[in-house]
Design a protein around this motif. Structure first.
Motif, PDB file in Angstrom:
ATOM      1  N   SER A  65      57.963 117.765  20.507  1.00  0.00           N
ATOM      2  CA  SER A  65      59.063 117.725  21.474  1.00  0.00           C
ATOM      3  C   SER A  65      59.082 118.993  22.328  1.00  0.00           C
ATOM      4  CB  SER A  65      60.390 117.555  20.732  1.00  0.00           C
ATOM      5  OG  SER A  65      61.457 117.548  21.640  1.00  0.00           O
ATOM      6  N   HIS A  68      56.185 118.870  24.747  1.00  0.00           N
ATOM      7  CA  HIS A  68      56.474 117.920  25.825  1.00  0.00           C
ATOM      8  C   HIS A  68      57.442 118.546  26.833  1.00  0.00           C
ATOM      9  CE1 HIS A  68      57.005 114.068  27.794  1.00  0.00           C
ATOM     10  NE2 HIS A  68      58.308 114.204  27.678  1.00  0.00           N
ATOM     11  N   ARG A  71      55.580 121.024  28.987  1.00  0.00           N
ATOM     12  CA  ARG A  71      54.731 120.346  29.983  1.00  0.00           C
ATOM     13  C   ARG A  71      55.564 119.808  31.135  1.00  0.00           C
ATOM     14  NH1 ARG A  71      51.840 117.801  25.662  1.00  0.00           N
ATOM     15  NH2 ARG A  71      53.045 115.949  26.097  1.00  0.00           N
ATOM     16  N   ARG A  72      56.714 119.215  30.805  1.00  0.00           N
ATOM     17  CA  ARG A  72      57.575 118.664  31.865  1.00  0.00           C
ATOM     18  C   ARG A  72      58.100 119.780  32.753  1.00  0.00           C
ATOM     19  NH1 ARG A  72      61.938 114.660  30.679  1.00  0.00           N
ATOM     20  NH2 ARG A  72      61.495 114.133  32.803  1.00  0.00           N
TER      21      ARG A  72
END
Length: 81
Positions: A65, A68, A71-72
């Motif tokens: 999580s 992620h 990365r976002r």
């Protein structure tokens, strides 16, 4: 390393089985479901007991999580430029 979605599904199944056992503690089926879910989670996570497997699964999902999210955030910064 197991796929994150597989681990998440196994952890949900384990937690659901625990909830079922709490709802119906005398049901042999409740015990069987919990045993099956615990076994699956242990095999996936390479652990010898359910408590360690749950901890490893939660750590894996937390790392995934966070990765992620990073990365976002990185994609959002490059899109703004």
């Amino acid at each position: 390393m197991p796929h994150v979605r597989t681990v998440a599904a196994a952890l949900r199944s384990y937690r659901s089985a625990w909830a079922g056992l709490r709802r119906d503690p005398v049901s042999p089926l409740s015990y069987r479901r919990l045993d099956d879910a615990a076994y699956t989670l242990c095999v996936l996570m390479g652990r010898r007991n359910a408590a360690d497997a749950v901890a490893a699964a939660e750590a894996l999902l937390a790392r995934a999580s966070a990765e992620h999210g990073r990365r976002r955030a990185g994609h959002a910064r490059t899109a703004v430029r």
